[in-house]
Design an enzyme around this catalytic site. Structure first.
Site, mmCIF file in Angstrom:
data_model
loop_
_atom_site.group_PDB
_atom_site.id
_atom_site.type_symbol
_atom_site.label_atom_id
_atom_site.label_comp_id
_atom_site.label_asym_id
_atom_site.label_seq_id
_atom_site.Cartn_x
_atom_site.Cartn_y
_atom_site.Cartn_z
ATOM 1 N N LYS A 122 0.819 -1.211 0.000
ATOM 2 C CA LYS A 122 0.000 0.000 0.000
ATOM 3 C C LYS A 122 0.860 1.273 0.000
ATOM 4 O O LYS A 122 0.436 2.298 -0.493
ATOM 5 C CB LYS A 122 -0.989 0.003 1.159
ATOM 6 N N HIS B 194 1.133 -3.637 15.086
ATOM 7 C CA HIS B 194 1.677 -2.517 14.311
ATOM 8 C C HIS B 194 1.776 -1.330 15.258
ATOM 9 O O HIS B 194 0.783 -0.926 15.855
ATOM 10 C CB HIS B 194 0.779 -2.183 13.120
ATOM 11 N N GLU C 107 6.395 -6.106 8.358
ATOM 12 C CA GLU C 107 5.652 -5.587 7.199
ATOM 13 C C GLU C 107 6.074 -4.144 6.892
ATOM 14 O O GLU C 107 5.254 -3.230 6.941
ATOM 15 C CB GLU C 107 4.148 -5.629 7.495
HETATM 16 C C1 LIG Z 1 0.298 0.340 6.615
HETATM 17 C C2 LIG Z 1 0.644 -0.985 7.160
HETATM 18 C C3 LIG Z 1 1.964 -1.457 7.085
HETATM 19 C C4 LIG Z 1 3.114 -0.612 6.597
HETATM 20 O O1 LIG Z 1 3.423 0.354 7.531
HETATM 21 P P1 LIG Z 1 4.724 1.295 7.404
HETATM 22 O O2 LIG Z 1 4.590 2.218 8.534
HETATM 23 O O3 LIG Z 1 4.679 1.942 6.076
HETATM 24 O O4 LIG Z 1 5.910 0.404 7.538
HETATM 25 C C5 LIG Z 1 2.211 -2.731 7.540
HETATM 26 N N1 LIG Z 1 1.223 -3.513 8.041
HETATM 27 C C6 LIG Z 1 -0.048 -3.097 8.122
HETATM 28 C C7 LIG Z 1 -1.073 -4.000 8.673
HETATM 29 C C8 LIG Z 1 -0.376 -1.805 7.705
HETATM 30 O O5 LIG Z 1 -1.634 -1.371 7.827
#
Ligand SMILES: *Cc1c(COP(=O)(O)O)cnc(C)c1O
Length: 397
Positions: free
Chosen positions: A74, A202, A280
């Protein structure tokens, strides 16, 4: 898109700046690349440097060798970027069937994909089953019923709610089960015919505060212990994204090397050797690779300062100012005495103002304004041609 767009207090934090210049050779390399591209292409364009994608990926691998990175597409789903990461052997984090299609079409292996949106439509779950993307996250009981109906046998990670202190984009306002319920949910998953494999979290995007990770790991290890005591052996910890990057040349307080070292230590202290770690990262892998190049299409003098109108704005590749709560460093190819100026986008909307106080040299129509470190959450969330202004062409170099 599952970036949370809710504003939080932490979004008010401005980067800490230090008074020193960025390395001269880097700037001159970038500026000659911009000049060369201007001869062949119209602005606005976004340069994505493959060498930087590779560098960031290798940096991640080197600093966290025990953690498998799943690129969160994304942040920037451009096919050239995904292909570059496939070549490097990366795994992928997708949030919808459409993102899944995109990475599969480009050649990613289903076993290297995590479907990491905790809320999935049943159509998307069916698609995931058909394409054998087995690893998914969830954070609530209704989702488990849906998964057990449409994807019996799926491998599930429970996403827990953790502190997002100091992160620029809060994600725990919308996602994550209470850690106290995590074991209950995993046991429920098992009873419903799913395969509970572990925990995910996260810490919020652009998380400069390493404590978020350290605490989240501690909470996760508590869940691992509780599960073990009750005869459920968990295997995977997904530490999510959030890894921060520098947006300004002179920004201080961001040190991925030091941060990852502490994360690694914490993992070692809290978990058995056979536990697998995944992450991620989105921003960290693509943010530094992107350079947005725009031109001044008009100028005026208002409110006692120069206003410059660029051919890209809030509705286009600067959408991160809104959705990502991001601030950028505007740079010019022209040198000279700097004046406090305003910079705006091209649409017929006052909201399309990029900055009211930039110190930049006097610019003329046709002059270049460029921004570095804008590869993530920029073109990905741009509208397609509001007011007839197209977003930047993306050029991989
Ligand atoms: C947006 C998102 C990410 C990526 O986050 P960054 O801050 O760009 O590293 C990873 N995992 C999930 C579930 C997300 O929603």
């Amino acid at each position: 898109m599952h970036t949370n767009t809710l504003l939080s207090e932490s979004t008010q934090i401005k980067p800490k700046l230090q008074k020193f210049k960025s390395s001269k050779s880097d700037t001159s390399g970038i500026e000659s690349l911009i000049r060369a591209t201007l001869k062949r292409r119209c602005t606005p364009f976004m340069l994505i440097r493959r060498s930087v994608l590779e560098k960031q990926y290798e940096r991640f691998r080197k600093c966290l060798p025990n953690v498998t990175p799943y690129y969160a597409i994304k942040a920037n789903p451009h096919p050239g970027i995904i292909k570059t990461f496939i070549k490097l052997g990366a795994n992928f984090d997708v949030a919808s069937a459409s993102e899944m299609k995109q990475v599969l079409r480009l050649g990613a292996t289903p076993s290297k994909i995590i479907f990491a949106n905790t809320i999935k439509s049943h159509e998307d779950i069916i698609f995931s089953r058909k394409r054998r993307v087995r690893l998914v996250t969830f954070d609530n009981e209704p989702e488990l019923y849906k998964l057990s109906k449409y994807y019996p046998g799926a491998n599930v990670l429970v996403r827990i709610k953790v502190a997002n202190i100091g992160s620029v984009v809060e994600l725990s306002l919308k996602f994550g089960a209470d850690p106290e319920h995590a074991f209950f949910l995993l046991r429920k998953a098992k009873a419903l015919g799913l395969v509970p494999l572990g925990v995910s979290f996260h810490v919020g995007s652009q998380s400069t505060n390493v404590e978020n990770y350290l605490q989240a790991l501690e909470i996760s290890s508590g869940i691992f212990d509780e599960a073990k005591k009750n005869g459920l052996s968990l295997k995977i910890v997904d530490i999510g994204g959030g890894f921060p990057i520098q947006h300004f040349d002179s920004e201080i307080g961001i040190n991925f090397e030091r941060m990852s070292c502490q994360i690694k230590k914490q993992m070692k202290a809290l978990f058995d050797k056979n536990v697998r770690f995944i992450a991620e990262p989105g921003r960290f892998l693509v943010g530094p690779a992107g350079i947005l190049v725009t031109q001044v299409i008009g100028r005026t003098f208002r409110n006692n300062k120069n206003y410059y109108y660029l051919n890209d704005g809030i509705y286009g590749d600067f959408s991160g100012i809104i959705f990502d709560h991001c601030r950028y460093e505007f740079k010019t190819l022209r040198r000279g005495q700097k004046f406090l100026s305003a910079i705006a986008g091209p649409t017929c909307d006052s909201f399309d103002t990029l900055s009211m106080n930039e110190e930049i040299p006097e610019l003329y129509v046709g002059d270049v304004v460029y921004v570095k470190n804008i590869g993530a959450y920029s073109c990905a969330s741009a509208t397609r041609g509001f007011n007839g202004f197209p977003p930047a062409e993306i050029i991989l170099v």
